[in-house]
Each structure stands twice: as structure tokens, then as C-alpha cells.
Design an enzyme around this catalytic site. Structure first.
Site, PDB file in Angstrom:
ATOM      1  CG  HIS A 170      38.109  46.739  45.469  1.00 24.73           C
ATOM      2  ND1 HIS A 170      39.127  47.660  45.435  1.00 24.73           N
ATOM      3  CD2 HIS A 170      38.481  45.809  46.372  1.00 24.73           C
ATOM      4  CE1 HIS A 170      40.079  47.291  46.275  1.00 24.73           C
ATOM      5  NE2 HIS A 170      39.715  46.166  46.869  1.00 24.73           N
ATOM      6  NE  ARG A 190      38.032  49.560  57.062  1.00 26.38           N
ATOM      7  CZ  ARG A 190      38.886  49.467  58.094  1.00 26.38           C
ATOM      8  NH1 ARG A 190      39.053  50.462  58.928  1.00 26.38           N
ATOM      9  NH2 ARG A 190      39.569  48.365  58.277  1.00 26.38           N
TER      10      ARG A 190
HETATM   11 ZN    ZN Z   1      40.964  45.073  48.239  1.00 27.60          ZN
END
Ligand code: ZN
Length: 320
Positions: A170, A190
Site C-alpha cells: 500500500h 519499504r
Molecule cells: Zn503503512
């Protein structure tokens, strides 16, 4: 017994902006500020009690020193975290681990989160899910930088709600503001950062490709959310998500035009954020002004209370 009003903790971010000041009237640090941790007991990033007997204490201290306020809870740390996010630029594409993986690898909680969209520029979208059918395909597409094909873009407008279970790829993108309610955790993997370079350090931010691969749900699954709406006096209450779909929290949107006498019900305490309007919270002893940007906790001893005014609230309660 008083409600516990809180002052946010602010985090500068390369993707942040100034809307936390212009919209919520917060006294934010200079520069790009992306996050207001409006109800936080997380480590050194906790919000602070702004009035009353416990003024100046962090929510983390209060949770440890005054457990009765929280119904003498089982959870060792304050379990939920509520933030306002101002995405003036796109956030890195990320994924969070579930509780098992986070406990094993990070000694922290997992992170399931949710977004209620406060503002979105025209034609905004966010990234939610991916198109890979197998872990191998996911790894291959990441390896080949096929981000346009891999990442699912979902159009977004004010008032939309997204539930983001651990394992869901997301990202918020440019021009979106949300109130985020989540498990109190800061474990973020990440996956992709648009090859951006941090102005201060001159470096790209670190990626966590292997851990992202480990924890991503493949194939992507959309949670089957059905938002239920009920009327209680002058309050229109939307149940955005609740257990068992959401194992860690209950979450409601409340639109009030008038008066709403209510109570804690089955919940040990409630988290309340005012996202629009003005009004009052009335207890047996006192009346408190509420306005956009006000955040508070209704403690365990304050069983009955009344909201009045024209207010839009986002409220949550723990299930831990
Ligand atoms: Zn998040």
C-alpha cells in the site's frame, strides 16, 4: 473524572506538507511535516496530555502509571495509534508484517492499519494491492522494476474508507489526507521509493525487499468490508470495521447534528478525534469545547457522557 485531551507528536517527512497547520491549526515544526501522531503511546513518539490532573505526561506514561483509566488492560503498551497524514507527495510503497513475523523478527507488534480519507485532490489514487499471482512472480516483477504493472491503483475521494491488513502492499500518493487508525507499531518494510533522494542526506532511503517479499500476501486479497450505518438519537453511526474482521480494533465514523447521550458500553475506553465541525462533550461535572483537530480518550471511569453540536468524529476502541 475528566476526559484525557492530547497534544499530537509531529513527524517531519520528505513527502509531507503544511496542511496539518492550515487545516487543523496545529503548531507544527517548520518544513515538510507528514504525520501528526494524534493518539499515540508509542515509545518516544507519544502524544502528551494537554489539560487537567495529568497535564504534561505522555500517553505512554499515563498508560503505565494509571492503568485504571484504561480498565486495567492486558496489553503491556497502549495498543492503538491514530495519526493524521498529509501526503503532499507520494509515500514509499510499503508493507507491514503480521504479529507473528513482527514478534519473531522485530520484537514489535505487527501492523494492520486503516485509512479514512479526509481530503483528496481530483483524480487522486492510492496504491492498494498488487497483481502478482505467485511469490516468484512478485519477486521477478520487483527485480525487473515493473512497478506500473505490479502495483494496483485505486481511485480515491474524501469519505472513502480502506482497511489495510498486515501483508497488503500500500501507499498514499500525492494530494491525499487521511486519518489512520492502526496497531501501535512502527515496523514498515519499504518496497519501492520512486528512486527518490533525500534532500538532507543526499541518499536514497533504504529498501527492505526481502522482508517485503516474506510478509506480502500473494495473491492480493481485498477484505470484504460492509459498512453498517445506524441512527442513535442525533448521531449517524457508521461501523467502519470491527472484530472479527479487524482483530485489534473497532472503528466508527459518527456524524452528529444535535445531541447524543451515550456511554462506554462494552469498551474499556474510547479514542475520539474531531475531523470536522464544532461542539461540546458534556460529562456529569463539566463541559468541554470540541473543534476540528481535537483528540481525546474517554477513560474507563467516565461511563456516561453526551456529545452535542455539529461534529464529525472518528472513534475507535481496542480489542486487545
Ligand atoms: Zn503503512
Amino acid at each position: 473524572m475528566e476526559p484525557i485531551f492530547l497534544t499530537p507528536y509531529f513527524r517531519p517527512k520528505i513527502w509531507g506538507g503544511r496542511k496539518l497547520q492550515t487545516i487543523f491549526n496545529y503548531d507544527i515544526p517548520e518544513g515538510k511535516v507528514g504525520e501528526a501522531w494524534i493518539i499515540s503511546g508509542y515509545k518516544d513518539d507519544a502524544s502528551t496530555v494537554s489539560t487537567g490532573e495529568f497535564q504534561g505526561k505522555t500517553l505512554r506514561q499515563l498508560y503505565h502509571e494509571q492503568p485504571a483509566l484504561f480498565g486495567n488492560p492486558q496489553a503491556k503498551e497502549f495498543p492503538l495509534l491514530v495519526k493524521f497524514l498529509d501526503a503532499n507527495d507520494s509515500l514509499s510503497v510499503q508493507v507491514h508484517p503480521d504479529d507473528d513475523y513482527a514478534a519473531r523478527v522485530e520484537h514489535d507488534q505487527g501492523k494492520t492499519e486503516s485509512w479514512y480519507v479526509l481530503q483528496a485532490d481530483p483524480d487522486s489514487y492510492l496504491i492498494y494491492g498488487h497483481t502478482a499471482k505467485t511469490k516468484q512472480e512478485l519477486a521477478d516483477m520487483i527485480e525487473r522494476d515493473e512497478w506500473d504493472q505490479l502495483l494496483r491503483k485505486v481511485p480515491v475521494k474524501a469519505g472513502d474508507f480502506f482497511y489495510v491488513p498486515a501483508g497488503t502492499i500500500h501507499a498514499l500518493t500525492k494530494g491525499i489526507m487521511v486519518i489512520e487508525t492502526q496497531q501501535s507499531s512502527d515496523v514498515t518494510y519499504r518496497l519501492y521509493d520512486y528512486d527518490r533522494v533525500d534532500e538532507k542526506t543526499g541518499q536514497k532511503r533504504e529498501l527492505h525487499t526481502q522482508k517485503s517479499l516474506d510478509v506480502t500476501t500473494v495473491p492480493h486479497q481485498d477484505p470484504q468490508i460492509t459498512v453498517k450505518t445506524t441512527m442513535d438519537q442525533a448521531a449517524k453511526i457508521k461501523i467502519l470495521v470491527e472484530p472479527p474482521m479487524s482483530p485489534h480494533f473497532y472503528l466508527w465514523q459518527v456524524d452528529l447534528a444535535g445531541e447524543w447521550q451515550t456511554s462506554l458500553g462494552e469498551h474499556p475506553y474510547l479514542l475520539v478525534s474531531v475531523i470536522a465541525g464544532t461542539g461540546k462533550l458534556i460529562t456529569q461535572d463539566e463541559e468541554y469545547d470540541l473543534t476540528i483537530g481535537t483528540n481525546l480518550i474517554i477513560p474507563n471511569q467516565l461511563k456516561d457522557f453526551t456529545f452535542t453540536g455539529d461534529l464529525r468524529l472518528v472513534m475507535s476502541a481496542p480489542n486487545d
